[in-house]
Design a protein around this motif. Sequence first.
Motif, mmCIF file in Angstrom:
data_model
loop_
_atom_site.group_PDB
_atom_site.id
_atom_site.type_symbol
_atom_site.label_atom_id
_atom_site.label_comp_id
_atom_site.label_asym_id
_atom_site.label_seq_id
_atom_site.Cartn_x
_atom_site.Cartn_y
_atom_site.Cartn_z
ATOM 1 N N VAL A 98 0.855 -1.187 0.000
ATOM 2 C CA VAL A 98 0.000 0.000 0.000
ATOM 3 C C VAL A 98 0.889 1.234 0.000
ATOM 4 N N VAL A 99 0.300 2.349 -0.406
ATOM 5 C CA VAL A 99 0.955 3.648 -0.265
ATOM 6 C C VAL A 99 0.003 4.557 0.512
ATOM 7 N N VAL A 100 0.567 5.531 1.194
ATOM 8 C CA VAL A 100 -0.243 6.505 1.922
ATOM 9 C C VAL A 100 -0.710 7.544 0.915
ATOM 10 N N GLU A 101 -2.001 7.517 0.624
ATOM 11 C CA GLU A 101 -2.558 8.448 -0.359
ATOM 12 C C GLU A 101 -2.789 9.826 0.247
ATOM 13 N N SER A 102 -3.180 9.851 1.501
ATOM 14 C CA SER A 102 -3.319 11.139 2.202
ATOM 15 C C SER A 102 -3.188 10.898 3.695
ATOM 16 N N PHE A 103 -2.729 11.913 4.384
ATOM 17 C CA PHE A 103 -2.533 11.812 5.836
ATOM 18 C C PHE A 103 -2.829 13.156 6.469
ATOM 19 N N VAL A 104 -3.662 13.136 7.493
ATOM 20 C CA VAL A 104 -4.019 14.341 8.236
ATOM 21 C C VAL A 104 -3.804 14.073 9.721
ATOM 22 N N ALA A 105 -3.130 14.989 10.403
ATOM 23 C CA ALA A 105 -2.892 14.849 11.843
ATOM 24 C C ALA A 105 -3.320 16.126 12.555
#
Length: 230
Positions: A98-105
Amino acid sequence: MAGDDTGGATPMIGDTSLTAAQWIRQETGAGLVALRVPGLEGSPHQRLGRWSHRVTISGLLVGGDAADDLASLQKLARDGTATTFTADIVTALEIQRVVVESFVAEQVVGRPGQYAYTVVLAESPPLPPPARVSAFGGLDGIGDLGGLDDLGFDGLDDTLAGIADQAGELTGALDTALAAAAAAAGLAAMAGGIDAIDNPLRPLLDTTGQLAPVGDAVSGILGNLRGLLG
């Protein structure tokens, strides 16, 4: 650290354990397109290959490793590096990478060491082997892309090699014939002069003159064919 709220094995992205994951959503698109058929009520669908599986996870990063886990997820999102993912919800999907398509923190001010996050993962399978095509043959690897081995290309290399050999033989025969005609023309010239009306080889001279440009053209074509066939 907070307990796992997923009710099963702890989800993991690479080496990062999402021990406080609170919500996981998995989506799969079948990759179907609707086909319009005149006069047909309804639309048949054709499968072009499904879209990548997508997984959305929301939760908290807490505890002594929270900052390190946050940095690891941020790096995956920044670099687009393929990694592994395990969770109960994808057990039957056999996702390899898998790849990280979007990340919000998010971080609440005044609560150090605690981060809320939402990460979207997309399946990223390895590419199939590339097709390798050598000069007029050698279709290695194409069969891996869709079973094209059954189209009858197995003897293509031998067939084209035979054509190349025959082209070479024709070129040699043509050169020999033209050389013989030229020699005969020389003999005719010595026998009584080329322009002599009563020269018995006069018809041969005329034919030789007509064949010369044709022979050159055919030789050029055969030479080009031999070059293409290697």
